[in-house]
Scaffold this motif. Structure first.
Motif, PDB file in Angstrom:
ATOM      1  N   SER A   1     102.299  60.862 -12.642  1.00  0.00           N
ATOM      2  CA  SER A   1     102.150  62.232 -13.149  1.00  0.00           C
ATOM      3  C   SER A   1     100.798  62.821 -12.743  1.00  0.00           C
ATOM      4  O   SER A   1     100.705  63.975 -12.305  1.00  0.00           O
ATOM      5  CB  SER A   1     102.297  62.233 -14.664  1.00  0.00           C
ATOM      6  N   LEU A   2      99.755  62.000 -12.872  1.00  0.00           N
ATOM      7  CA  LEU A   2      98.423  62.452 -12.466  1.00  0.00           C
ATOM      8  C   LEU A   2      98.371  62.715 -10.962  1.00  0.00           C
ATOM      9  O   LEU A   2      97.802  63.714 -10.501  1.00  0.00           O
ATOM     10  CB  LEU A   2      97.375  61.411 -12.858  1.00  0.00           C
ATOM     11  N   GLY A   3      98.995  61.815 -10.186  1.00  0.00           N
ATOM     12  CA  GLY A   3      99.011  62.008  -8.743  1.00  0.00           C
ATOM     13  C   GLY A   3      99.732  63.281  -8.343  1.00  0.00           C
ATOM     14  O   GLY A   3      99.300  64.003  -7.435  1.00  0.00           O
ATOM     15  N   GLY A   4     100.858  63.599  -9.014  1.00  0.00           N
ATOM     16  CA  GLY A   4     101.576  64.833  -8.706  1.00  0.00           C
ATOM     17  C   GLY A   4     100.746  66.077  -9.010  1.00  0.00           C
ATOM     18  O   GLY A   4     100.758  67.047  -8.249  1.00  0.00           O
ATOM     19  N   THR A   5     100.012  66.032 -10.117  1.00  0.00           N
ATOM     20  CA  THR A   5      99.161  67.177 -10.475  1.00  0.00           C
ATOM     21  C   THR A   5      98.045  67.373  -9.448  1.00  0.00           C
ATOM     22  O   THR A   5      97.758  68.496  -9.012  1.00  0.00           O
ATOM     23  CB  THR A   5      98.555  66.976 -11.868  1.00  0.00           C
ATOM     24  N   VAL A   6      97.423  66.252  -9.068  1.00  0.00           N
ATOM     25  CA  VAL A   6      96.348  66.331  -8.081  1.00  0.00           C
ATOM     26  C   VAL A   6      96.877  66.849  -6.737  1.00  0.00           C
ATOM     27  O   VAL A   6      96.257  67.700  -6.085  1.00  0.00           O
ATOM     28  CB  VAL A   6      95.666  64.960  -7.913  1.00  0.00           C
ATOM     29  N   ASP A   7      98.036  66.358  -6.316  1.00  0.00           N
ATOM     30  CA  ASP A   7      98.629  66.835  -5.061  1.00  0.00           C
ATOM     31  C   ASP A   7      98.923  68.332  -5.127  1.00  0.00           C
ATOM     32  O   ASP A   7      98.720  69.059  -4.143  1.00  0.00           O
ATOM     33  CB  ASP A   7      99.913  66.061  -4.764  1.00  0.00           C
ATOM     34  N   GLN A   8      99.427  68.767  -6.295  1.00  0.00           N
ATOM     35  CA  GLN A   8      99.736  70.191  -6.442  1.00  0.00           C
ATOM     36  C   GLN A   8      98.474  71.044  -6.318  1.00  0.00           C
ATOM     37  O   GLN A   8      98.446  72.056  -5.601  1.00  0.00           O
ATOM     38  CB  GLN A   8     100.376  70.431  -7.816  1.00  0.00           C
ATOM     39  N   VAL A   9      97.402  70.626  -6.999  1.00  0.00           N
ATOM     40  CA  VAL A   9      96.146  71.385  -6.948  1.00  0.00           C
ATOM     41  C   VAL A   9      95.561  71.369  -5.546  1.00  0.00           C
ATOM     42  O   VAL A   9      95.107  72.399  -5.028  1.00  0.00           O
ATOM     43  CB  VAL A   9      95.145  70.813  -7.967  1.00  0.00           C
ATOM     44  N   LEU A  10      95.579  70.193  -4.893  1.00  0.00           N
ATOM     45  CA  LEU A  10      95.041  70.107  -3.532  1.00  0.00           C
ATOM     46  C   LEU A  10      95.852  70.948  -2.553  1.00  0.00           C
ATOM     47  O   LEU A  10      95.302  71.548  -1.626  1.00  0.00           O
ATOM     48  CB  LEU A  10      95.013  68.650  -3.071  1.00  0.00           C
ATOM     49  N   GLY A  11      97.167  71.005  -2.754  1.00  0.00           N
ATOM     50  CA  GLY A  11      97.990  71.850  -1.891  1.00  0.00           C
ATOM     51  C   GLY A  11      97.628  73.324  -2.027  1.00  0.00           C
ATOM     52  O   GLY A  11      97.523  74.045  -1.031  1.00  0.00           O
ATOM     53  N   LEU A  12      97.418  73.766  -3.262  1.00  0.00           N
ATOM     54  CA  LEU A  12      97.031  75.160  -3.485  1.00  0.00           C
ATOM     55  C   LEU A  12      95.659  75.452  -2.868  1.00  0.00           C
ATOM     56  O   LEU A  12      95.459  76.500  -2.234  1.00  0.00           O
ATOM     57  CB  LEU A  12      97.013  75.468  -4.981  1.00  0.00           C
TER      58      LEU A  12
ATOM     59  N   VAL B   1      91.081  61.333   0.828  1.00  0.00           N
ATOM     60  CA  VAL B   1      90.812  60.318  -0.202  1.00  0.00           C
ATOM     61  C   VAL B   1      91.991  60.168  -1.143  1.00  0.00           C
ATOM     62  O   VAL B   1      92.418  59.061  -1.479  1.00  0.00           O
ATOM     63  CB  VAL B   1      89.528  60.686  -0.971  1.00  0.00           C
ATOM     64  N   PHE B   2      92.543  61.322  -1.579  1.00  0.00           N
ATOM     65  CA  PHE B   2      93.660  61.277  -2.516  1.00  0.00           C
ATOM     66  C   PHE B   2      94.989  61.263  -1.767  1.00  0.00           C
ATOM     67  O   PHE B   2      95.900  62.047  -2.046  1.00  0.00           O
ATOM     68  CB  PHE B   2      93.621  62.486  -3.460  1.00  0.00           C
ATOM     69  N   GLY B   3      95.103  60.384  -0.777  1.00  0.00           N
ATOM     70  CA  GLY B   3      96.332  60.270  -0.012  1.00  0.00           C
ATOM     71  C   GLY B   3      97.351  59.411  -0.731  1.00  0.00           C
ATOM     72  O   GLY B   3      97.153  58.954  -1.863  1.00  0.00           O
ATOM     73  N   PRO B   4      98.473  59.156  -0.071  1.00  0.00           N
ATOM     74  CA  PRO B   4      99.518  58.312  -0.676  1.00  0.00           C
ATOM     75  C   PRO B   4      98.965  56.924  -1.013  1.00  0.00           C
ATOM     76  O   PRO B   4      98.227  56.322  -0.244  1.00  0.00           O
ATOM     77  CB  PRO B   4     100.591  58.236   0.416  1.00  0.00           C
ATOM     78  N   GLY B   5      99.339  56.417  -2.151  1.00  0.00           N
ATOM     79  CA  GLY B   5      98.912  55.092  -2.570  1.00  0.00           C
ATOM     80  C   GLY B   5      97.595  55.041  -3.278  1.00  0.00           C
ATOM     81  O   GLY B   5      97.153  53.964  -3.685  1.00  0.00           O
ATOM     82  N   MET B   6      96.929  56.178  -3.441  1.00  0.00           N
ATOM     83  CA  MET B   6      95.627  56.197  -4.114  1.00  0.00           C
ATOM     84  C   MET B   6      95.779  56.138  -5.618  1.00  0.00           C
ATOM     85  O   MET B   6      94.817  55.896  -6.337  1.00  0.00           O
ATOM     86  CB  MET B   6      94.841  57.450  -3.718  1.00  0.00           C
ATOM     87  N   PHE B   7      96.985  56.370  -6.134  1.00  0.00           N
ATOM     88  CA  PHE B   7      97.239  56.272  -7.564  1.00  0.00           C
ATOM     89  C   PHE B   7      98.178  55.107  -7.839  1.00  0.00           C
ATOM     90  O   PHE B   7      98.908  54.650  -6.952  1.00  0.00           O
ATOM     91  CB  PHE B   7      97.850  57.582  -8.087  1.00  0.00           C
ATOM     92  N   GLY B   8      98.176  54.680  -9.049  1.00  0.00           N
ATOM     93  CA  GLY B   8      98.997  53.534  -9.436  1.00  0.00           C
ATOM     94  C   GLY B   8     100.474  53.876  -9.511  1.00  0.00           C
ATOM     95  O   GLY B   8     100.911  54.990  -9.232  1.00  0.00           O
ATOM     96  N   ASP B   9     101.259  52.855  -9.912  1.00  0.00           N
ATOM     97  CA  ASP B   9     102.712  53.020  -9.967  1.00  0.00           C
ATOM     98  C   ASP B   9     103.216  53.329 -11.355  1.00  0.00           C
ATOM     99  O   ASP B   9     104.430  53.479 -11.564  1.00  0.00           O
ATOM    100  CB  ASP B   9     103.404  51.736  -9.458  1.00  0.00           C
ATOM    101  N   THR B  10     102.355  53.420 -12.336  1.00  0.00           N
ATOM    102  CA  THR B  10     102.810  53.719 -13.690  1.00  0.00           C
ATOM    103  C   THR B  10     103.216  55.188 -13.782  1.00  0.00           C
ATOM    104  O   THR B  10     102.867  56.018 -12.940  1.00  0.00           O
ATOM    105  CB  THR B  10     101.701  53.426 -14.716  1.00  0.00           C
ATOM    106  N   GLN B  11     103.957  55.492 -14.836  1.00  0.00           N
ATOM    107  CA  GLN B  11     104.416  56.868 -15.033  1.00  0.00           C
ATOM    108  C   GLN B  11     103.240  57.826 -15.186  1.00  0.00           C
ATOM    109  O   GLN B  11     103.244  58.926 -14.645  1.00  0.00           O
ATOM    110  CB  GLN B  11     105.313  56.924 -16.283  1.00  0.00           C
ATOM    111  N   GLN B  12     102.234  57.376 -15.908  1.00  0.00           N
ATOM    112  CA  GLN B  12     101.054  58.232 -16.115  1.00  0.00           C
ATOM    113  C   GLN B  12     100.320  58.473 -14.796  1.00  0.00           C
ATOM    114  O   GLN B  12      99.891  59.592 -14.505  1.00  0.00           O
ATOM    115  CB  GLN B  12     100.116  57.578 -17.130  1.00  0.00           C
ATOM    116  N   ASP B  13     100.199  57.394 -13.972  1.00  0.00           N
ATOM    117  CA  ASP B  13      99.525  57.545 -12.681  1.00  0.00           C
ATOM    118  C   ASP B  13     100.300  58.469 -11.754  1.00  0.00           C
ATOM    119  O   ASP B  13      99.716  59.285 -11.033  1.00  0.00           O
ATOM    120  CB  ASP B  13      99.328  56.182 -12.019  1.00  0.00           C
TER     121      ASP B  13
END
Length: 370
Positions: A77-88, A63-75
């Motif tokens: 940043s949120l996408g990177g955090t989610v990817d990091q947590v999902l990777g762990l 679900v949280f694959g590439p393109g699931m978050f927006g292109d803004t800086q905040q999005d």
């Protein structure tokens, strides 16, 4: 498309539920197959919850694959955090599943080894000990690799990698000194397992305590004593101190019964009675037995030693108690003059010296007669 809108959350919920349902269907199929297939039963016992965790994390990753978050800086940043947590979470859940699957595979072999009796029991116990230690080592190695992968998923840790490698020699020396007792016990555990000096279910005597090896790990050994107490010792104790191993070359144990009786005891008849009794006792393994006069003690009694073989140490203990009780009763009822007696000469003025004897019964009572 972003998952920040409420309309996207049903997709996530449906994905997670669907993944869990797939695992549940597989679990039910394996549960039915487990009635005839031992591996399926152990996979269900060990891998159900890890499989649920992997399925849920996999659904989140989809679900949280590439393109699931927006292109803004905040999005971003949120996408990177989610990817990091999902990777762990992915590394942790997959590691959990691999470790439990390895335990399920080895349990199939261990179950078969437990059923081995007779001459193959000693070899089966040795293999069980080695498999138990090897899979603990393998699990520890897998977990360490997983922790390393989780740490290096952080960019900051990767940036510090060169500096850490430069000081690896000093750090390794410090860690080696601090972990010396633990590493020593781990190496001692492997040494015991692969040198065949100690195995699970071995009967040993340690510090005058008789018991059976109940658990053998990389750091400690649990000894189940005859009275159901547990003696926990470091593995290094068994490589640095002497101990008795009664089942080193087999599970067969010889039961020994000592009797101290008078010289008048009919040894031949007592030997025949012993043979007659143990033939009807199911604890005797029909192999070895004997009754011999082994000593003449300073107090004037003779020592009889009865030997009977048994299949294992619990049977030997019960057989020894049964034989001792039977022989004591047999001597008391049939040859009371053979009970232990201590003779003392008491000279008296005006009368010839009389010989007195003190008769001690098996239950502790005593009396005197001339």
């Amino acid at each position: 498309m972003t998952v920040q809108s409420p309309s996207d959350w049903p997709i996530l919920i449906v994905s997670v539920i669907g993944a869990i349902l797939v695992v549940e269907v597989a679990r039910r199929i394996l549960s039915r197959a487990g009635l005839k297939w031992a591996l399926a039963r152990h996979l269900v016992e060990h891998c159900t919850w890890p499989a649920f965790a992997v399925a849920a994390v996999a659904a989140f990753n989809v679900v949280f694959g590439p393109g699931m978050f927006g292109d803004t800086q905040q999005d971003r940043s949120l996408g990177g955090t989610v990817d990091q947590v999902l990777g762990l979470l992915t590394i942790a859940s997959v590691t959990w599943l691999i470790v439990q699957a390895s335990y399920a595979l080895t349990d199939v072999v261990l179950d078969r080894l437990v059923l081995v009796q007779g001459e193959g029991n000693r070899r089966a116990r040795r293999i069980r000990t080695q498999i138990g230690l090897v899979r603990r080592v393998a699990a520890a190695v897998i977990i360490v690799i997983a922790l390393g992968a989780m740490l290096f998923s952080f960019p900051q840790v990767r940036a510090l990698g060169a500096g850490l490698l430069a000081s690896a020699g000093i750090a390794g020396a410090v860690v080696g000194i601090a972990a010396q007792p633990t590493l020593g016990n781990m190496l001692a555990g492997l040494q015991l397992a692969f040198s065949d000096a100690l195995r699970l279910d071995d009967v040993v005597v340690v510090n005058n305590e008789w018991g059976r090896i109940e658990e053998l790990t990389l750091t400690y050994v649990v000894l189940r004593l005859w009275d159901e107490r547990r003696l926990v010792l470091p593995v290094s104790y068994f490589t640095q101190n002497p101990f008795e191993n009664w089942t080193k070359h087999g599970s067969q144990v010889v039961a020994v019964v000592y009797l101290r009786v008078d010289w008048s005891v009919p040894v031949a008849k007592l030997r025949d009675e012993l043979h007659r009794y143990i033939q009807g006792n199911p604890l005797w393994d029909q192999k070895d037995w004997t009754l011999q006069v082994t000593d003449v003690q300073k107090n004037g009694l003779i020592e009889l030693r009865a030997l009977m073989s048994a299949a294992d140490s619990p049977s030997a203990w019960d057989l020894k108690c049964d034989v001792r009780e039977h022989l004591v009763t047999y001597i008391r009822e049939n040859y009371p003059d053979a009970l232990p007696r201590f003779r003392v000469d008491l000279p008296d003025e005006g009368r010839p010296a009389a010989t007195w004897s003190t008769v001690t019964s098996p239950d502790g009572g005593s009396g005197a007669r001339s």
